[in-house]
Design an enzyme around this catalytic site. Structure first.
Site, PDB file in Angstrom:
ATOM      1  N   ARG A 176     -11.556 -13.359   0.289  1.00 19.99           N
ATOM      2  CA  ARG A 176     -10.910 -14.546  -0.256  1.00 19.99           C
ATOM      3  C   ARG A 176     -11.970 -15.632  -0.418  1.00 19.99           C
ATOM      4  O   ARG A 176     -13.045 -15.564   0.200  1.00 19.99           O
ATOM      5  CB  ARG A 176      -9.810 -15.050   0.683  1.00 19.99           C
ATOM      6  CG  ARG A 176      -8.654 -14.070   0.905  1.00 19.99           C
ATOM      7  CD  ARG A 176      -7.621 -14.671   1.841  1.00 19.99           C
ATOM      8  NE  ARG A 176      -6.488 -13.774   2.040  1.00 19.99           N
ATOM      9  CZ  ARG A 176      -6.367 -12.919   3.052  1.00 19.99           C
ATOM     10  NH1 ARG A 176      -7.341 -12.835   3.964  1.00 19.99           N
ATOM     11  NH2 ARG A 176      -5.301 -12.151   3.171  1.00 19.99           N
ATOM     12  N   LYS A 197      -6.831 -15.245   6.610  1.00 19.81           N
ATOM     13  CA  LYS A 197      -5.464 -15.751   6.473  1.00 19.81           C
ATOM     14  C   LYS A 197      -4.675 -15.394   7.723  1.00 19.81           C
ATOM     15  O   LYS A 197      -4.743 -14.270   8.208  1.00 19.81           O
ATOM     16  CB  LYS A 197      -4.802 -15.141   5.231  1.00 19.81           C
ATOM     17  CG  LYS A 197      -3.566 -15.899   4.773  1.00 19.81           C
ATOM     18  CD  LYS A 197      -3.116 -15.402   3.437  1.00 19.81           C
ATOM     19  CE  LYS A 197      -1.934 -16.208   2.918  1.00 19.81           C
ATOM     20  NZ  LYS A 197      -1.481 -15.726   1.597  1.00 19.81           N
ATOM     21  N   HIS A 248     -10.542 -15.350  -7.467  1.00 21.27           N
ATOM     22  CA  HIS A 248      -9.708 -14.441  -6.665  1.00 21.27           C
ATOM     23  C   HIS A 248      -9.534 -13.087  -7.347  1.00 21.27           C
ATOM     24  O   HIS A 248      -9.198 -12.101  -6.686  1.00 21.27           O
ATOM     25  CB  HIS A 248      -8.338 -15.075  -6.407  1.00 21.27           C
ATOM     26  CG  HIS A 248      -7.590 -14.468  -5.251  1.00 21.27           C
ATOM     27  ND1 HIS A 248      -7.967 -14.647  -3.939  1.00 21.27           N
ATOM     28  CD2 HIS A 248      -6.503 -13.666  -5.217  1.00 21.27           C
ATOM     29  CE1 HIS A 248      -7.133 -13.996  -3.144  1.00 21.27           C
ATOM     30  NE2 HIS A 248      -6.233 -13.385  -3.890  1.00 21.27           N
ATOM     31  N   ARG A 282     -11.328 -10.180  -5.756  1.00 20.26           N
ATOM     32  CA  ARG A 282     -10.653  -9.533  -4.626  1.00 20.26           C
ATOM     33  C   ARG A 282      -9.614  -8.523  -5.119  1.00 20.26           C
ATOM     34  O   ARG A 282      -9.507  -7.416  -4.591  1.00 20.26           O
ATOM     35  CB  ARG A 282     -10.004 -10.609  -3.757  1.00 20.26           C
ATOM     36  CG  ARG A 282      -9.176 -10.085  -2.581  1.00 20.26           C
ATOM     37  CD  ARG A 282      -8.742 -11.275  -1.729  1.00 20.26           C
ATOM     38  NE  ARG A 282      -7.607 -10.986  -0.886  1.00 20.26           N
ATOM     39  CZ  ARG A 282      -7.681 -10.473   0.342  1.00 20.26           C
ATOM     40  NH1 ARG A 282      -8.851 -10.171   0.855  1.00 20.26           N
ATOM     41  NH2 ARG A 282      -6.593 -10.277   1.066  1.00 20.26           N
ATOM     42  N   HIS A 287      -4.173  -7.779   4.936  1.00 22.55           N
ATOM     43  CA  HIS A 287      -2.770  -8.033   4.629  1.00 22.55           C
ATOM     44  C   HIS A 287      -1.905  -7.724   5.839  1.00 22.55           C
ATOM     45  O   HIS A 287      -2.087  -6.691   6.497  1.00 22.55           O
ATOM     46  CB  HIS A 287      -2.305  -7.161   3.453  1.00 22.55           C
ATOM     47  CG  HIS A 287      -2.800  -7.645   2.130  1.00 22.55           C
ATOM     48  ND1 HIS A 287      -2.822  -6.853   0.990  1.00 22.55           N
ATOM     49  CD2 HIS A 287      -3.301  -8.846   1.741  1.00 22.55           C
ATOM     50  CE1 HIS A 287      -3.306  -7.533  -0.015  1.00 22.55           C
ATOM     51  NE2 HIS A 287      -3.604  -8.747   0.409  1.00 22.55           N
ATOM     52  N   TYR A 295      -1.049  -3.389  -6.002  1.00 21.12           N
ATOM     53  CA  TYR A 295      -2.181  -2.833  -6.737  1.00 21.12           C
ATOM     54  C   TYR A 295      -1.893  -1.446  -7.292  1.00 21.12           C
ATOM     55  O   TYR A 295      -2.602  -0.973  -8.183  1.00 21.12           O
ATOM     56  CB  TYR A 295      -3.427  -2.807  -5.840  1.00 21.12           C
ATOM     57  CG  TYR A 295      -3.826  -4.184  -5.392  1.00 21.12           C
ATOM     58  CD1 TYR A 295      -4.297  -5.128  -6.300  1.00 21.12           C
ATOM     59  CD2 TYR A 295      -3.700  -4.573  -4.062  1.00 21.12           C
ATOM     60  CE1 TYR A 295      -4.631  -6.400  -5.908  1.00 21.12           C
ATOM     61  CE2 TYR A 295      -4.039  -5.855  -3.650  1.00 21.12           C
ATOM     62  CZ  TYR A 295      -4.502  -6.766  -4.580  1.00 21.12           C
ATOM     63  OH  TYR A 295      -4.831  -8.044  -4.188  1.00 21.12           O
TER      64      TYR A 295
END
Length: 269
Positions: free
Chosen positions: A126, A151, A216, A219, A242, A251
């Site tokens: 990120r 995150k 982004h 990524r 995640h 994805y």
């Protein structure tokens, strides 16, 4: 409220965003946040949604911020039914092809800029993660990159490209960053996120890759290319950091595959 979120170990970015949302509502009504009622909060959110000045993400952030303020700081009752959270639109991510990534990287002359873009793509970082990297986060023995405070304020390990490692060493010898791996004009101060975003816009413009992409997108491309190489989606989830597999599964919808190379399970019996 700031202290409450610090005790709960919220990330600095979440604390900044939540307090900012409370401040905006407070400014709108020109009164202290503790004097704002739940009905006024709903009125504010409805007004902003109607005028299209507030995204679903910002609405959710505002609701979460006032939930902390009302329930945990002021000790008020909080009825989540009264304020329904909007559903976020889920557009498919923009992804570069391998040829486009090569074209973008080939056009970057500056060593620092090359390493920044290549590392982001090669490790699936990120924006805040790449600007927060320090040289000690590179583990050349295990060929891994340590990501601190991602995150959710979580640490993780991700991939380190062997091809890029030597370029990173050359970059370090040339620039000699003091604290962060990528620093701006001021020594010891991390490259600002806005500067990185502006830089990538220029790089993309010079590359003549015609896609509505952002920093982004690198990524997104990392995850998609790993899927196309046959990497297990659960592994990709861990590399990206995640929390939910549902987030990573987006994805699957943008992955290119050749049906002729896939065997029917019947043929494997």
């Amino acid at each position: 409220m700031y202290q409450e979120m610090q005790i709960r170990n919220y990330s600095p970015r979440s604390i900044e965003n939540y307090i900012s949302q409370v401040s905006l509502v407070s400014g709108h009504f020109e009164k202290s946040p503790d004097q704002i009622s739940l009905s006024e909060l709903k009125e504010y959110l409805f007004h902003k949604i109607e005028t299209k000045n507030l995204s679903a993400s910002s609405v959710n952030q505002t609701i979460s911020a006032f939930k902390i303020l009302f329930r945990d700081v002021l000790g008020r009752d909080w009825n989540p039914v009264k304020i329904k959270r909007p559903r976020r639109p889920k557009p498919l991510p923009v992804v570069f092809s391998k040829e486009e990534i090569s074209h973008i990287l080939d056009g970057i002359i500056n060593r620092k800029h090359y390493c920044l873009v290549a590392l982001t793509y090669g490790s699936g970082l990120r924006l805040g993660e790449v600007t927060g990297l320090k040289f000690g986060d590179i583990d050349s023995n295990r060929m891994q990159l340590r990501v601190r405070g991602g995150k959710g304020n979580k640490d993780r390990y991700t991939l380190l490209s062997r091809e890029l490692l030597e370029k990173l060493r050359e970059y370090y010898k040339y620039y000699r960053p003091k604290t962060y791996l990528f620093e701006g004009r001021t020594a010891g101060k991390a490259y600002s996120k806005r500067s990185v975003q502006d830089l990538f816009k220029k790089i993309l413009l010079q590359s003549k890759v015609k896609k509505d992409a952002t920093f982004h997108t690198l990524r997104h491309t990392f995850a998609t290319h790993l899927l196309e190489q046959g990497t297990n989606i659960r592994v990709i989830q861990e590399l990206l950091g995640h929390r939910s597999l549902r987030t990573t599964s987006v994805y699957l919808h943008v992955t290119n595959f050749d049906p002729s190379k896939i065997k029917s399970p019947l043929d494997k019996l």
